[in-house]
Design a protein around this motif. Structure first.
Motif, mmCIF file in Angstrom:
data_model
loop_
_atom_site.group_PDB
_atom_site.id
_atom_site.type_symbol
_atom_site.label_atom_id
_atom_site.label_comp_id
_atom_site.label_asym_id
_atom_site.label_seq_id
_atom_site.Cartn_x
_atom_site.Cartn_y
_atom_site.Cartn_z
ATOM 1 N N LEU A 81 27.566 100.697 77.117
ATOM 2 C CA LEU A 81 27.295 100.826 75.687
ATOM 3 C C LEU A 81 25.928 101.450 75.438
ATOM 4 O O LEU A 81 25.083 101.480 76.342
ATOM 5 N N PRO A 82 25.673 101.929 74.236
ATOM 6 C CA PRO A 82 24.335 102.443 73.911
ATOM 7 C C PRO A 82 23.271 101.362 74.145
ATOM 8 O O PRO A 82 23.554 100.169 74.017
ATOM 9 N N PRO A 83 22.062 101.768 74.497
ATOM 10 C CA PRO A 83 20.988 100.791 74.750
ATOM 11 C C PRO A 83 20.808 99.828 73.584
ATOM 12 O O PRO A 83 20.763 100.226 72.417
ATOM 13 N N GLY A 84 20.729 98.538 73.917
ATOM 14 C CA GLY A 84 20.517 97.515 72.907
ATOM 15 C C GLY A 84 21.759 97.079 72.165
ATOM 16 O O GLY A 84 21.676 96.287 71.218
ATOM 17 N N ASP A 85 22.939 97.547 72.586
ATOM 18 C CA ASP A 85 24.170 97.297 71.833
ATOM 19 C C ASP A 85 24.998 96.133 72.377
ATOM 20 O O ASP A 85 25.948 95.704 71.725
ATOM 21 N N ALA A 86 24.669 95.626 73.570
ATOM 22 C CA ALA A 86 25.525 94.622 74.206
ATOM 23 C C ALA A 86 25.667 93.364 73.354
ATOM 24 O O ALA A 86 26.771 92.822 73.201
ATOM 25 N N HIS A 87 24.560 92.887 72.799
ATOM 26 C CA HIS A 87 24.619 91.647 72.018
ATOM 27 C C HIS A 87 25.474 91.831 70.769
ATOM 28 O O HIS A 87 26.294 90.963 70.426
ATOM 29 N N ARG A 88 25.293 92.957 70.091
ATOM 30 C CA ARG A 88 26.083 93.215 68.878
ATOM 31 C C ARG A 88 27.566 93.273 69.198
ATOM 32 O O ARG A 88 28.404 92.709 68.473
ATOM 33 N N VAL A 89 27.908 93.969 70.284
ATOM 34 C CA VAL A 89 29.314 94.091 70.668
ATOM 35 C C VAL A 89 29.891 92.734 71.047
ATOM 36 O O VAL A 89 31.024 92.388 70.653
ATOM 37 N N GLU A 90 29.137 91.946 71.802
ATOM 38 C CA GLU A 90 29.633 90.618 72.178
ATOM 39 C C GLU A 90 29.888 89.754 70.946
ATOM 40 O O GLU A 90 30.934 89.095 70.842
ATOM 41 N N LEU A 91 28.960 89.757 69.996
ATOM 42 C CA LEU A 91 29.150 88.975 68.771
ATOM 43 C C LEU A 91 30.378 89.467 68.002
ATOM 44 O O LEU A 91 31.153 88.667 67.462
ATOM 45 N N GLY A 92 30.554 90.788 67.963
ATOM 46 C CA GLY A 92 31.711 91.337 67.261
ATOM 47 C C GLY A 92 33.017 90.936 67.909
ATOM 48 O O GLY A 92 33.996 90.586 67.229
ATOM 49 N N PHE A 104 32.138 86.895 78.576
ATOM 50 C CA PHE A 104 31.365 88.126 78.527
ATOM 51 C C PHE A 104 30.046 87.903 79.275
ATOM 52 O O PHE A 104 29.398 86.870 79.106
ATOM 53 N N THR A 105 29.664 88.880 80.084
ATOM 54 C CA THR A 105 28.420 88.776 80.848
ATOM 55 C C THR A 105 27.625 90.059 80.688
ATOM 56 O O THR A 105 28.115 91.144 81.022
ATOM 57 N N ASP A 106 26.413 89.930 80.162
ATOM 58 C CA ASP A 106 25.522 91.083 80.010
ATOM 59 C C ASP A 106 24.813 91.320 81.340
ATOM 60 O O ASP A 106 23.998 90.513 81.772
#
Length: 205
Positions: A81-92, A104-106
């Motif tokens: 994913l784009p940098p900094g996007d993992a948390h947003r995607v996981e929440l979504g 989910f594992t970052d």
């Protein structure tokens, strides 16, 4: 965010691409999110959040404009994913999935992507010296990704399109892989493209 290759750039060097360079490598820093769960359940959520279909076949790679999804094993996928996007995607995803049994594992801090571009034949010859997997176009078309042995290490080798290749490398192996590529790519005058923020000790990339 400091590049996993920052130490290598400083201590090994990073030859700039020249007109003679038939292969160019560049680190692509992204977020990496491992998805685990049932394919049917995850597919709907992934389509909703990322606008991409979950890869259904072994070794399948789905590439979007900003993100990609790669089949790793039954019930396991890698989202880049784009940098900094993992948390947003996981929440979504969690908002869509509710109480579904998923995980989910970052792993963004634990791996990076080295991209290869340039002359097709040169890139293929470089990979043939490096990995045990058959990289002939008939066997490795665009849209495929595999985990394979790279010299005495391992990488996830991906071909997102017909213009280049990607190596997903664990951070603990990245210096070794980088040195190997520089050595194996010397005959192709391999060059390294770097971001401005990668410069160290006042040097210019």
């Amino acid at each position: 965010m400091t590049s996993p290759l920052a130490w290598s750039y400083q201590h090994v060097g990073a030859p700039a691409p020249s007109t003679a360079s038939r292969v160019v490598m560049r680190e692509r820093r992204h977020d990496h999110l491992i998805l685990r769960g049932g394919a049917i359940v995850l597919d709907e959520a992934v389509r909703s959040v990322l606008g991409l279909a979950l890869p259904a076949r072994p070794h399948e790679l789905v590439q979007g404009d900003a993100a990609s999804l790669q089949w790793l094993s039954p019930g396991e996928w890698l989202a880049i994913l784009p940098p900094g996007d993992a948390h947003r995607v996981e929440l979504g995803l969690r908002a869509v999935l509710g109480d579904a049994s998923v995980a989910f594992t970052d792993v963004s801090a634990g791996q990076t992507v080295i991209a290869l571009s340039g002359d097709d034949d040169a890139m293929r010859e470089l990979l043939m010296k490096s990995v045990v997997y058959d990289v002939h176009p008939r066997h490795f078309p665009p849209g495929k990704g595999v985990t394979t042995v790279f010299a005495k290490s391992s990488v996830s080798l991906r071909r997102p399109d017909d213009k280049g290749w990607e190596l997903v490398v664990r951070a603990s192996f990245v210096d070794y892989v980088y040195r190997w590529l520089l050595d194996a790519g010397e005959e192709f005058a391999i060059g390294v493209e770097r971001d401005v923020e990668d410069a160290v000790d006042g040097e210019r990339p």
